[in-house]
Design a protein around this motif. Sequence first.
Motif, short mmCIF file in Angstrom:
data_model
loop_
_atom_site.label_atom_id
_atom_site.label_comp_id
_atom_site.label_asym_id
_atom_site.label_seq_id
_atom_site.Cartn_x
_atom_site.Cartn_y
_atom_site.Cartn_z
N PRO A 2 31.39 23.41 -14.12
CA PRO A 2 32.14 23.82 -15.32
C PRO A 2 33.55 24.28 -14.97
O PRO A 2 33.81 24.80 -13.89
CB PRO A 2 31.29 24.97 -15.87
CG PRO A 2 30.51 25.48 -14.71
CD PRO A 2 30.25 24.28 -13.85
N SER A 3 34.44 24.07 -15.92
CA SER A 3 35.83 24.47 -15.71
C SER A 3 35.98 25.99 -15.87
O SER A 3 35.08 26.67 -16.34
CB SER A 3 36.72 23.75 -16.71
OG SER A 3 36.40 24.17 -18.04
N LYS A 5 37.87 27.52 -17.90
CA LYS A 5 37.89 27.88 -19.32
C LYS A 5 36.48 28.03 -19.86
O LYS A 5 36.18 28.95 -20.63
CB LYS A 5 38.66 26.82 -20.11
CG LYS A 5 38.85 27.17 -21.58
CD LYS A 5 39.68 26.12 -22.29
CE LYS A 5 39.87 26.50 -23.76
NZ LYS A 5 40.67 25.46 -24.47
N GLU A 6 35.59 27.11 -19.45
CA GLU A 6 34.20 27.18 -19.91
C GLU A 6 33.50 28.43 -19.39
O GLU A 6 32.76 29.10 -20.12
CB GLU A 6 33.45 25.93 -19.46
CG GLU A 6 33.90 24.65 -20.17
CD GLU A 6 33.23 23.42 -19.59
OE1 GLU A 6 32.65 23.53 -18.48
OE2 GLU A 6 33.28 22.36 -20.24
N GLY A 9 34.77 31.46 -21.26
CA GLY A 9 34.18 31.54 -22.59
C GLY A 9 32.75 32.04 -22.56
O GLY A 9 32.32 32.82 -23.42
N ARG A 10 32.01 31.61 -21.53
CA ARG A 10 30.62 32.07 -21.42
C ARG A 10 30.56 33.55 -21.07
O ARG A 10 29.69 34.28 -21.55
CB ARG A 10 29.90 31.25 -20.35
CG ARG A 10 28.40 31.42 -20.41
CD ARG A 10 27.67 30.51 -19.48
NE ARG A 10 26.24 30.76 -19.53
CZ ARG A 10 25.38 30.36 -18.63
NH1 ARG A 10 25.80 29.68 -17.57
NH2 ARG A 10 24.10 30.62 -18.75
#
Length: 322
Positions: A2-3, A5-6, A9-10
């Motif tokens: 995952p990036s 940003k992901e 967000g998590r």
Amino acid sequence: MPSLKEIKGRIASVNSTRKITSAMKMVASSKLHHAQVAIQNMLPYETMLEHILKSFLAAEAEAQTIYDQERPVKRVALVVFSSNSSLCGGFNANIIKKMQHTAAAFIDTLGAENVEIYPIGRKVTEKAQKLGYIVKGERNAMVDHPNVQNCIDLAMELGNRFAKGELDRVELIYHHFKSAGSQILTQKTFLPIDIESELERDHERDLTSNVVTREAQEYLKQKKKKNEQKEQKAVPLNDNFIVEPSMNAVLSVLMPKLAHLMIYTALLDSIASEHAARMVAMQTATDNADELLRQLNLQYNKSRQQAITSELLDIVGGSVNN
């Protein structure tokens, strides 16, 4: 992989969930305290009533009422206590499983038309209706606003039906509140009332602590030992006392009061157990969120460091080529 940003967000999502579970744990802890106070306020009445009944039993009085007479079982009622809301671990699931197991055992011998359910709590009401049981009324308000009068009305309804022969046996299914970390799933006979077994039931409760720790469990064990040392066998108030108008008449008044107490005690125990179970469930959820946040932060830092290293390699590679 995952990036950044992901992952970020998590992390924000888990943080929001953790705030909710932490707040729910605090609310459940406060409600548990109020439930413990309600049980504590009920104990003096319970102690005095038991003292009177134990005195009669110690006098070896041969007295019977209609509420303690055994007879062939043809029709059964189950009074089942659950909560109105969820997010309390396996509290409702255990109650529903016990209700299904008990109802199935009676249905096999008596038939589905001779088994009735008196649900107290929205969860067990919905499940009993979905399973097609004979459901007698909805008493969901008793869970949110426990009231002695409602328990008296229910006990009187069951007592009157038992006296008329419409019911031959009534069972209670609920959680007995032992401590914030221990709630015992209990099934006991409500009618006919066995005075001796009812007076010898487990009275052990920790009403002082909301903390689920090993120290709290050790405190309960020490308290039980002290109670066993202090407990003495009840003796009659007088070796040759006279009861007016008669022993049967007095017991016919005391037995309904014991029935009212049994329903009210089961309700308070169930409510306290619900809040304790929710507090433990939310504490566990908060701890899991903390662990997940630790792993996500570690993953985020590794990914960020990897991205920085990759950019540096690109810059160094470009400089060498130039």
